[in-house]
Structure formats: structure tokens, C-alpha cells
Design a protein around this motif. Structure first.
Motif, PDB file in Angstrom:
ATOM      1  N   SER A  70      -9.667  -2.580  -4.687  1.00 28.03           N
ATOM      2  CA  SER A  70      -9.324  -1.645  -3.740  1.00 28.03           C
ATOM      3  C   SER A  70     -11.095  -0.830  -3.622  1.00 28.03           C
ATOM      4  O   SER A  70     -11.780  -1.627  -4.830  1.00 28.03           O
ATOM      5  CB  SER A  70      -8.885  -0.804  -4.295  1.00 28.03           C
ATOM      6  OG  SER A  70      -8.323   0.224  -4.893  1.00 28.03           O
ATOM      7  N   ASN A 108       0.864  -0.978   0.087  1.00 29.29           N
ATOM      8  CA  ASN A 108      -0.257  -0.277  -0.276  1.00 29.29           C
ATOM      9  C   ASN A 108       0.709   1.174   0.230  1.00 29.29           C
ATOM     10  O   ASN A 108       1.399   1.636   0.751  1.00 29.29           O
ATOM     11  CB  ASN A 108      -1.349  -0.109   1.238  1.00 29.29           C
ATOM     12  CG  ASN A 108      -2.046   1.467   1.111  1.00 29.29           C
ATOM     13  OD1 ASN A 108      -2.076   2.128   0.176  1.00 29.29           O
ATOM     14  ND2 ASN A 108      -2.312   1.706   2.449  1.00 29.29           N
ATOM     15  N   SER A 120      -6.874  -2.448  -8.266  1.00 29.73           N
ATOM     16  CA  SER A 120      -5.816  -1.750  -8.905  1.00 29.73           C
ATOM     17  C   SER A 120      -4.314  -2.214  -9.735  1.00 29.73           C
ATOM     18  O   SER A 120      -3.873  -1.715  -9.749  1.00 29.73           O
ATOM     19  CB  SER A 120      -5.620  -1.510  -7.514  1.00 29.73           C
ATOM     20  OG  SER A 120      -4.293  -1.203  -6.665  1.00 29.73           O
ATOM     21  N   GLN A 167      -6.107   1.104   3.904  1.00 29.10           N
ATOM     22  CA  GLN A 167      -7.004   0.760   1.760  1.00 29.10           C
ATOM     23  C   GLN A 167      -7.042  -0.576   2.709  1.00 29.10           C
ATOM     24  O   GLN A 167      -6.027  -2.102   3.228  1.00 29.10           O
ATOM     25  CB  GLN A 167      -5.764   0.464   0.784  1.00 29.10           C
ATOM     26  CG  GLN A 167      -4.858   1.596   0.306  1.00 29.10           C
ATOM     27  CD  GLN A 167      -6.357   2.781   0.147  1.00 29.10           C
ATOM     28  OE1 GLN A 167      -7.036   1.779  -0.455  1.00 29.10           O
ATOM     29  NE2 GLN A 167      -5.882   3.941  -0.110  1.00 29.10           N
TER      30      GLN A 167
END
Length: 192
Positions: free
Chosen positions: A182, A115, A187, A121
Motif C-alpha cells: 500500500s 481493504n 502490507s 487504498q
């Protein structure tokens, strides 16, 4: 780069530079790599801007330096990777097949999720095995909460019934597809 891409995690991968390479981005020295036959990665995150950027590489090839290769410079491909803040670490993926018989197979996949965002997240990691025909034969998922700057390694195991084994006469290849989702959508996707 456009403004969106310039804000991403940016890696440049060199498969080989012969030899004693120095790497700069926009006049800022980023890395020195001495070994002419090995791959290396330079993280350009936060060092680029929207618009044109200049990546410069200087090679210092002092003779005699090798009994195998007399040339110099970028001797293998270089690639630029633009990653989302939440992503699979590209060099972390490992796939093994501890069992591979005509009756059963086992696939073990290891990878690290990172991350790079400034806030926590919540992500879902979906891993699936695709057959040689491209069909999903096994799939699983896990949910993670990653603090800013955090990385977490994970392992997934799949059992396959009667796998199509590889041989020169039947070059069957399976694909591991890993998807990181996400809250704002997909992502990262990696196919191994």
C-alpha cells in the motif's frame, strides 16, 4: 496486545475443537461451532484492546457422540493471525497447475485482496513463483484501487519453461509468493 496490534484485523483459527464449541473474547460471545472435526475461524477485529485479553472456549461433549474419538477439547492447533487493514484474505488463495510436463508448466493463482481501512487504498499486488532453489522464475504485478470495506478477487497465470517436477526421487517444490504493497509500504505477504 500492544495498541498497534489491537487495532489490526485479528483472526483466531481453530483446526478442530471436539465438539459443540462456544468461543468468547473478553466476556463477549463470538461464535458457536458444532462440528468437532472441521476447522473454523473467528474474527475478533474490534473486540480486543491493548493489554491482556481473555479468549475463552467452552466445549460441550455429550456422550456418546462419536465412534472414532472419545476425547474432548482443542484437538488440533489454534493460531492467531494479525492482519494489516489491506491484506490477502487467508482462505482465498487457490493454486492449480493445469499443465505440468517436463517441457512446460502453467501455474494459476487466485486470491482476494481486502481493504479493511476506512479510506480508499491504492495498492500493488506482486505475485512471483520461486524455484525449488528459492530464485524468482516468474513475476508479475497489478495495481488496484480499493474502496473502504471492498474486496476484489483476481487471477494470475504463469508459464514455466522446463519446470523441475516433483517425484519421490526429486521432491521439487515451487512457492507462490504474493505481496500487497500500500502507499505506506508493505502490507501483507503470503507464501503458498
Amino acid at each position: 496486545l500492544d495498541a498497534r496490534d489491537a487495532a489490526r484485523i485479528i483472526l483466531v483459527r481453530f483446526e478442530a475443537i471436539y465438539m459443540d464449541a462456544d468461543v468468547w473474547i473478553n466476556g463477549q460471545h463470538m461464535a458457536k461451532h458444532h462440528y468437532g472435526y472441521s476447522a473454523f475461524t473467528v474474527d475478533l477485529t474490534g473486540k480486543v484492546h491493548a493489554g491482556d485479553n481473555v479468549l475463552a472456549i467452552r466445549v460441550d461433549h455429550a456422550d456418546p457422540s462419536s465412534r472414532w474419538y472419545a476425547g474432548s477439547g482443542l484437538i488440533r492447533p489454534a493460531t492467531l493471525e494479525l492482519l494489516s487493514p489491506v491484506h490477502i484474505e487467508p482462505d482465498s488463495i487457490q493454486v492449480t497447475t493445469p499443465v505440468a510436463t517436463p517441457e512446460a508448466g502453467q501455474v494459476v493463482a487466485r486470491s482476494t485482496i481486502a481493504n479493511g481501512a476506512k479510506q480508499t487504498q491504492n495498492v500493488e499486488v506482486v505475485s512471483r513463483i520461486l524455484s525449488p532453489a528459492g530464485e524468482t522464475v516468474r513475476q508479475n504485478s497489478r495495481k488496484l484501487s480499493l474502496a473502504p470495506g471492498a474486496k476484489t478477487a483476481g487471477e494470475t497465470s504463469f508459464a514455466l519453461d522446463r519446470p523441475a517436477l516433483w517425484s519421490p526421487d526429486a521432491p521439487n517444490l515451487y512457492v507462490l509468493e504474493q505481496i500487497v504493497r500500500s502507499a505506506d509500504g508493505m502490507s501483507d505477504v503470503r507464501r503458498t
